[in-house]
Structures are given as structure tokens and as C-alpha cells.
Design a protein around this motif. Structure first.
Motif, PDB file in Angstrom:
ATOM      1  N   ILE A 165       6.096  -5.189   5.774  1.00  0.00           N
ATOM      2  CA  ILE A 165       4.386  -5.109   7.014  1.00  0.00           C
ATOM      3  C   ILE A 165       5.028  -4.935   7.928  1.00  0.00           C
ATOM      4  CG2 ILE A 165       2.815  -6.082   6.998  1.00  0.00           C
ATOM      5  CD1 ILE A 165       1.983  -6.147   4.121  1.00  0.00           C
ATOM      6  N   ARG A 166       5.777  -6.829   8.560  1.00  0.00           N
ATOM      7  CA  ARG A 166       5.896  -7.165   9.410  1.00  0.00           C
ATOM      8  C   ARG A 166       6.842  -6.008   9.984  1.00  0.00           C
ATOM      9  NH1 ARG A 166       5.147 -12.563   7.632  1.00  0.00           N
ATOM     10  NH2 ARG A 166       7.806 -12.499   6.741  1.00  0.00           N
ATOM     11  N   ILE A 213      10.961  -3.450  -5.370  1.00  0.00           N
ATOM     12  CA  ILE A 213      11.475  -4.093  -6.789  1.00  0.00           C
ATOM     13  C   ILE A 213      12.949  -4.562  -6.635  1.00  0.00           C
ATOM     14  CG2 ILE A 213      11.509  -3.446  -8.668  1.00  0.00           C
ATOM     15  CD1 ILE A 213       8.855  -4.275  -8.121  1.00  0.00           C
ATOM     16  N   GLY A 214      13.464  -3.173  -6.245  1.00  0.00           N
ATOM     17  CA  GLY A 214      15.265  -3.144  -6.434  1.00  0.00           C
ATOM     18  C   GLY A 214      15.909  -4.419  -5.550  1.00  0.00           C
ATOM     19  N   GLU A 215      14.933  -4.821  -3.785  1.00  0.00           N
ATOM     20  CA  GLU A 215      15.491  -5.799  -3.867  1.00  0.00           C
ATOM     21  C   GLU A 215      15.379  -7.050  -4.495  1.00  0.00           C
ATOM     22  OE1 GLU A 215      14.017  -5.486   0.690  1.00  0.00           O
ATOM     23  OE2 GLU A 215      14.401  -3.856   0.722  1.00  0.00           O
ATOM     24  N   GLY A 240       0.814  -1.569   0.008  1.00  0.00           N
ATOM     25  CA  GLY A 240       0.428   0.164  -0.035  1.00  0.00           C
ATOM     26  C   GLY A 240       0.739   1.253   0.081  1.00  0.00           C
ATOM     27  N   SER A 241       2.005   1.086  -0.519  1.00  0.00           N
ATOM     28  CA  SER A 241       2.634   2.610  -0.087  1.00  0.00           C
ATOM     29  C   SER A 241       3.517   2.121  -1.491  1.00  0.00           C
ATOM     30  CB  SER A 241       3.947   2.189   0.550  1.00  0.00           C
ATOM     31  OG  SER A 241       5.169   2.994   0.803  1.00  0.00           O
ATOM     32  N   GLU A 242       4.071   3.133  -2.207  1.00  0.00           N
ATOM     33  CA  GLU A 242       4.464   3.588  -3.284  1.00  0.00           C
ATOM     34  C   GLU A 242       6.003   3.678  -3.507  1.00  0.00           C
ATOM     35  OE1 GLU A 242       2.922   6.614  -5.596  1.00  0.00           O
ATOM     36  OE2 GLU A 242       1.050   5.840  -6.006  1.00  0.00           O
ATOM     37  N   THR A 243       6.569   4.157  -2.618  1.00  0.00           N
ATOM     38  CA  THR A 243       7.553   4.006  -2.372  1.00  0.00           C
ATOM     39  C   THR A 243       8.627   2.616  -1.712  1.00  0.00           C
ATOM     40  OG1 THR A 243       7.243   6.549  -0.849  1.00  0.00           O
ATOM     41  CG2 THR A 243       9.823   5.598  -0.190  1.00  0.00           C
ATOM     42  N   ILE A 244       7.912   1.948  -0.405  1.00  0.00           N
ATOM     43  CA  ILE A 244       7.933   0.958  -0.376  1.00  0.00           C
ATOM     44  C   ILE A 244       7.784  -0.593  -1.676  1.00  0.00           C
ATOM     45  CG2 ILE A 244       7.115  -1.017   1.135  1.00  0.00           C
ATOM     46  CD1 ILE A 244       6.459   1.059   3.458  1.00  0.00           C
TER      47      ILE A 244
END
Length: 189
Positions: free
Chosen positions: A89-90, A53-55, A44-48
Motif C-alpha cells: 500500500i505504501r 500470497i506468493g511472497e 483491495g486488489s485481487e491482483t496485488i
């Protein structure tokens, strides 16, 4: 290697395992949007989601030699993405919110009058989807938005195929109830 669209994902993974950077770029360009959207729906967060994606693709680079080919490469990517998103999320859930931050969080729920005023069925459908449990929403997302088979979803989520079918049944049933309550009848205009 050339960026031939006929090159299979499995072949790209083999080349990535041998350190082929162009193969990595091709794989990334094929799948990053789908993986991003999948992660975004979970976190639910564009930044996260952008960080994830990089990870995900860094893991692909590091672990390409471990890909066994028991599933499609895209299924493997979504499984990696799901694991990373749930971990994020955790971690985020473990962080305590101060009173100011908690007060700044908006309540996304609408009252019945606002829901009735919404004319766009797509917006109502999205709201109803978000009302499903995370487990049911995840199944709906993978099957309908990512067009994954029951077997693929079972591999990605790590549950038996029959459990996927059961969750799908109850998710569709609940979604129908939510849409009816929102004033949306079956079918599209």
C-alpha cells in the motif's frame, strides 16, 4: 512425510526448515485462502493480493528456521502477510496518478437514497465496515472474520493487547452508529 491432517503446523514449519517441499505444499493448502482473504481486505486488489500470497509463502520457505513458536503458525503467517500488504500500500501510494487515471477511479460512496434502497444487510454491513478507519477495520477483520484472540491480534498488528481491546470497543461503537444511520437495526432477520 505424508499429508496427514493430524500433522501440526509447527511440525510442518520444522520440516520446511529442513527443505521438505511436501510440508510446504501442505502448509500452503491449509492457509493460503485465509491469508489471501486477509491481504485482499487490506489492499483491495485481487491482483496485488495474489502476488502477496506468493511472497508470504516464499518468506515462510526462506525463514522457516527462524520461527520461534511464540505464537501459532497461522498468526505468524498473518503477521507476515500484514507487513507485506502494508508495504504494498505504501509503495502504491508513492506512485503518482496521472489525471486520466485519477478521473477513472470511481467514488465508492453512495448517497443516502441508494443506501436506504439496499435490502441486503450483508451488503450494508460490508459498506459500513469499509467506512471504519483502517486500524479499526483491521481489528474487526482479525477478530470476527479470522476468529483471532486479542493476544493473537496484538502479536499480528504489533500493539499491546489493551490497545486491541480499545480499538475493538470504538470500532464496534462506530459500526453500530454507521449501521443505524444506514437504517439497519441490531440483529439479523
Amino acid at each position: 512425510m505424508n499429508a496427514d491432517p493430524a500433522t501440526s503446523d509447527a511440525e510442518l514449519i520444522g520440516r520446511i526448515a529442513n527443505g521438505d517441499r511436501l510440508a510446504m505444499q501442505v502448509l500452503f493448502s491449509r492457509h493460503h485462502v485465509r491469508v489471501y482473504r486477509f491481504v485482499l481486505r487490506i489492499v483491495g486488489s485481487e491482483t496485488i493480493a495474489e502476488d502477496m500470497i506468493g511472497e508470504v509463502f516464499l518468506d515462510v520457505w526462506r525463514q522457516a528456521d527462524r520461527f520461534e513458536g511464540r505464537s501459532a503458525v497461522s498468526t505468524w503467517l498473518l503477521a507476515i502477510a500484514r507487513f507485506k500488504a502494508l508495504s504494498a500500500i505504501r509503495r502504491r501510494g508513492d506512485e503518482a496518478l496521472d489525471d486520466d487515471a485519477a478521473a477513472a477511479i470511481e467514488d465508492p460512496s453512495d448517497d443516502p437514497e441508494v443506501a436506504a434502497q439496499k435490502k441486503d444487510k450483508s451488503a450494508v454491513l460490508q459498506k459500513c465496515l469499509m467506512s471504519l478507519s483502517p486500524e479499526h477495520r483491521e481489528i474487526i477483520d482479525l477478530v470476527y472474520y479470522h476468529e483471532r484472540s486479542v493476544e493473537d491480534v496484538a502479536r499480528i498488528v504489533g500493539i499491546p493487547g489493551n490497545t486491541v481491546k480499545t480499538r475493538m470497543f470504538y470500532a464496534r461503537k462506530r459500526l453500530g452508529e454507521l449501521l443505524k444511520a444506514a437504517g439497519v437495526e441490531r440483529g439479523w432477520p
